[in-house]
Design a protein around this motif. Structure first.
Motif, PDB file in Angstrom:
ATOM      1  N   ALA A 177       2.126 -10.348  21.511  1.00 58.96           N
ATOM      2  CA  ALA A 177       3.180 -10.496  20.788  1.00 58.96           C
ATOM      3  C   ALA A 177       2.680 -10.637  19.413  1.00 58.96           C
ATOM      4  O   ALA A 177       3.268 -10.038  18.560  1.00 58.96           O
ATOM      5  N   LEU A 178       1.680 -11.625  19.233  1.00 57.67           N
ATOM      6  CA  LEU A 178       1.220 -11.996  17.711  1.00 57.67           C
ATOM      7  C   LEU A 178       0.518 -10.677  17.120  1.00 57.67           C
ATOM      8  O   LEU A 178       0.768 -10.359  16.009  1.00 57.67           O
ATOM      9  N   LEU A 179      -0.184  -9.884  17.930  1.00 52.18           N
ATOM     10  CA  LEU A 179      -0.810  -8.725  17.499  1.00 52.18           C
ATOM     11  C   LEU A 179       0.145  -7.748  16.878  1.00 52.18           C
ATOM     12  O   LEU A 179       0.243  -7.224  15.797  1.00 52.18           O
ATOM     13  N   ASN A 180       1.292  -7.600  17.791  1.00 52.32           N
ATOM     14  CA  ASN A 180       2.354  -6.595  17.403  1.00 52.32           C
ATOM     15  C   ASN A 180       3.033  -7.199  16.292  1.00 52.32           C
ATOM     16  O   ASN A 180       3.559  -6.212  15.252  1.00 52.32           O
ATOM     17  N   ARG A 181       3.250  -8.424  16.057  1.00 50.58           N
ATOM     18  CA  ARG A 181       3.838  -8.893  14.743  1.00 50.58           C
ATOM     19  C   ARG A 181       3.018  -8.826  13.440  1.00 50.58           C
ATOM     20  O   ARG A 181       3.700  -8.272  12.637  1.00 50.58           O
ATOM     21  N   ARG A 182       1.670  -8.838  13.814  1.00 52.30           N
ATOM     22  CA  ARG A 182       0.762  -8.288  12.746  1.00 52.30           C
ATOM     23  C   ARG A 182       0.846  -7.071  12.303  1.00 52.30           C
ATOM     24  O   ARG A 182       0.746  -6.539  10.919  1.00 52.30           O
ATOM     25  N   ALA A 183       0.839  -6.116  13.513  1.00 50.92           N
ATOM     26  CA  ALA A 183       0.970  -4.802  13.308  1.00 50.92           C
ATOM     27  C   ALA A 183       2.242  -4.372  12.356  1.00 50.92           C
ATOM     28  O   ALA A 183       2.001  -3.495  11.548  1.00 50.92           O
ATOM     29  N   GLN A 184       3.114  -5.061  12.712  1.00 50.57           N
ATOM     30  CA  GLN A 184       4.520  -4.689  11.978  1.00 50.57           C
ATOM     31  C   GLN A 184       4.331  -5.135  10.563  1.00 50.57           C
ATOM     32  O   GLN A 184       4.816  -4.296   9.492  1.00 50.57           O
ATOM     33  N   ILE A 185       3.598  -6.334  10.187  1.00 52.06           N
ATOM     34  CA  ILE A 185       3.442  -6.625   8.823  1.00 52.06           C
ATOM     35  C   ILE A 185       2.593  -5.558   8.103  1.00 52.06           C
ATOM     36  O   ILE A 185       2.710  -4.971   6.982  1.00 52.06           O
ATOM     37  N   ALA A 186       1.623  -5.204   8.756  1.00 48.62           N
ATOM     38  CA  ALA A 186       0.751  -4.280   8.373  1.00 48.62           C
ATOM     39  C   ALA A 186       1.550  -2.692   8.033  1.00 48.62           C
ATOM     40  O   ALA A 186       1.357  -2.270   6.876  1.00 48.62           O
ATOM     41  N   GLN A 187       2.435  -2.341   9.002  1.00 49.06           N
ATOM     42  CA  GLN A 187       3.234  -1.270   8.742  1.00 49.06           C
ATOM     43  C   GLN A 187       4.098  -1.466   7.135  1.00 49.06           C
ATOM     44  O   GLN A 187       4.282  -0.673   6.665  1.00 49.06           O
ATOM     45  N   GLU A 188       4.549  -2.605   7.213  1.00 46.76           N
ATOM     46  CA  GLU A 188       5.238  -3.006   5.745  1.00 46.76           C
ATOM     47  C   GLU A 188       4.479  -2.794   4.402  1.00 46.76           C
ATOM     48  O   GLU A 188       4.726  -2.381   3.501  1.00 46.76           O
ATOM     49  N   VAL A 189       3.006  -3.305   4.755  1.00 45.30           N
ATOM     50  CA  VAL A 189       2.114  -3.180   3.831  1.00 45.30           C
ATOM     51  C   VAL A 189       1.826  -1.637   3.449  1.00 45.30           C
ATOM     52  O   VAL A 189       1.782  -0.955   2.217  1.00 45.30           O
ATOM     53  N   GLY A 190       2.051  -0.777   4.475  1.00 48.39           N
ATOM     54  CA  GLY A 190       1.799   0.640   4.458  1.00 48.39           C
ATOM     55  C   GLY A 190       2.748   1.174   3.635  1.00 48.39           C
ATOM     56  O   GLY A 190       2.383   2.020   2.828  1.00 48.39           O
ATOM     57  N   HIS A 191       4.122   0.664   3.847  1.00 49.53           N
ATOM     58  CA  HIS A 191       5.151   1.292   3.153  1.00 49.53           C
ATOM     59  C   HIS A 191       5.119   0.932   1.338  1.00 49.53           C
ATOM     60  O   HIS A 191       5.290   1.914   0.612  1.00 49.53           O
ATOM     61  N   VAL A 192       4.464  -0.204   1.220  1.00 49.69           N
ATOM     62  CA  VAL A 192       4.439  -0.836  -0.210  1.00 49.69           C
ATOM     63  C   VAL A 192       3.434   0.214  -0.864  1.00 49.69           C
ATOM     64  O   VAL A 192       3.476   0.623  -2.113  1.00 49.69           O
ATOM     65  N   LYS A 193       2.295   0.338   0.017  1.00 47.36           N
ATOM     66  CA  LYS A 193       1.188   1.041  -0.458  1.00 47.36           C
ATOM     67  C   LYS A 193       1.722   2.717  -0.804  1.00 47.36           C
ATOM     68  O   LYS A 193       1.311   3.147  -1.830  1.00 47.36           O
ATOM     69  N   ALA A 194       2.456   3.211   0.076  1.00 48.07           N
ATOM     70  CA  ALA A 194       2.886   4.531  -0.057  1.00 48.07           C
ATOM     71  C   ALA A 194       3.769   4.646  -1.199  1.00 48.07           C
ATOM     72  O   ALA A 194       3.371   5.642  -1.790  1.00 48.07           O
TER      73      ALA A 194
END
Ligand SMILES: O=C(O)C(=O)C[C@]1(C(=O)O)C=C[C@@H](O)C=C1
Length: 357
Positions: A22-39
């Motif tokens: 569950a924690l890994l996937n929470r981390r992954a979701q935040i990374a996806q948000e980082v990805g949107h900001v970067k894009a």
């Protein structure tokens, strides 16, 4: 052993795994948000300085009993998988698959990357320059055999920057189809590997012909197709080409390592524990090199490497490949480099990047 005792312990492990997942996937979701900001900002996905900081922090915070280096390996893969959700980076390396160069790619980027096997060091540079690959990984120096001249020459010409370094232990094994040397008439390997195993080969198989081939993986491939050929390569190649190990760890120096540079179009920010690489040249006059490097001592910047290479065809005698501690943007490094540039007949900043640990 009683299974009754194992059952409750395994139930605890299952419960913990569910939490980790569950924690890994929470981390992954935040990374996806980082990805949107970067894009939105057209910012680079791979940020080596940030990854170095994360790895440094987990090792410092690690309470054990897991070893710091093992925790770093786990987190490197976690970041690799999170990064791949933002974008799967493509990394060119000196192929074919199964070489130590491929291992260096995974050590730097984790396994959630697209590897692009190239036939030469030149092609690795070209792929990264042309944008076919986001980064390239090239061998720069071996602890037994010295620098890789072609890489140094290409670093001089390229528009790419160094954005990381990886050092990996290089252990060679002798391998054949049958796992013995019966009927073997030729030992094949890359010339570097033959040189690194020279004393061992002289002692154990002085009468078997040695042949230099394009890579150790190519030697393993040849051995897999021909029972009269044995190859020298890393153990990964034995698995890949279904070969048996005749003798492991045959390199003359048990501490044999190769250092690789990660090259790309990215200019890294500072991680706090960086190193900067330069190429310099001075007119051939008495005391010129001493004078050239004086600004480093003046500003308290440590030099960690100094390598010279004949300039060939150039107007100067030698190029000096110099590594210093710190990031080119750090105050004292910036001052030292500005003064150093004034003393130099040739000056090229190859890049600042996190020091490998
Ligand atoms: O911090 C970022 O910039 C991220 O994209 C997140 C993250 C990570 O998973 O921690 C992933 C990729 C970057 O190279 C650095 C870190």
């Amino acid at each position: 052993m009683s299974e009754d005792k194992l059952l409750p312990l395994r139930q605890q492990i299952d419960a913990i795994d569910a939490e980790i997942l569950a924690l890994l996937n929470r981390r992954a979701q935040i990374a996806q948000e980082v990805g949107h900001v970067k894009a939105e900002n057209n910012a680079p996905v791979f940020r080596p300085e940030r990854e170095a900081q994360v790895l440094q922090k987990v090792a410092e915070r690690n309470p054990g009993p897991l070893q710091g280096s093992d925790v770093q390996t786990i987190f490197r893969e976690v970041m690799s998988a999170c990064r791949a959700l933002e974008k799967r980076v493509t990394v060119a390396y000196l192929g074919p698959a199964g070489t130590f160069s491929e291992q260096a790619v995974y050590q730097q980027f984790g396994h959630a990357v697209e590897g692009l096997a190239c036939v030469s060091i030149d092609e690795v540079f070209r792929a990264a320059e042309a944008g076919t690959a986001d980064f390239g990984v090239v061998p720069i120096e071996n602890s037994s055999e010295g620098v890789i001249n072609r890489t140094l020459d290409l670093l001089l010409q390229t528009t790419l920057s160094i954005s990381g370094e990886v050092s990996i232990p290089v252990h060679h094994s002798l391998m054949s189809k049958a796992g013995t040397m019966d009927g073997v008439a030729r030992i094949c390997a890359h010339s570097q590997a033959l040189a690194q195993c020279n004393a061992w080969l002289n002692q154990h198989y002085p009468n078997i012909e040695r042949q230099a081939v394009a890579s150790n993986a190519e030697a393993a491939r040849m051995a897999s197709e021909n029972a009269t050929v044995a190859g020298i390569a890393g153990e990964i190649a034995a698995q890949k080409y279904d070969l048996q190990i005749v003798s492991a760890h045959i390199q003359d120096d048990p501490h044999n390592r190769t250092r690789f540079a990660v090259v790309g179009r990215l200019k890294n920010g500072a991680s706090g524990k960086d190193q900067t690489s330069l190429v310099l040249s001075v007119a051939n006059k008495a005391g010129a090199v001493y004078k050239l490097l004086a600004p480093l001592a003046k500003h308290g910047v440590s030099m960690t490497r100094f390598e010279s290479r004949p300039a060939r065809m150039g107007a100067w005698e030698y190029y000096f490949y110099v590594d210093v501690e710190g990031h080119a943007g750090d105050d004292k490094v910036a001052k030292a480099l500005a003064e150093l540039q004034q003393n130099a007949a040739f000056y090229k900043l190859l890049g600042s990047y996190p020091r490998s640990f």
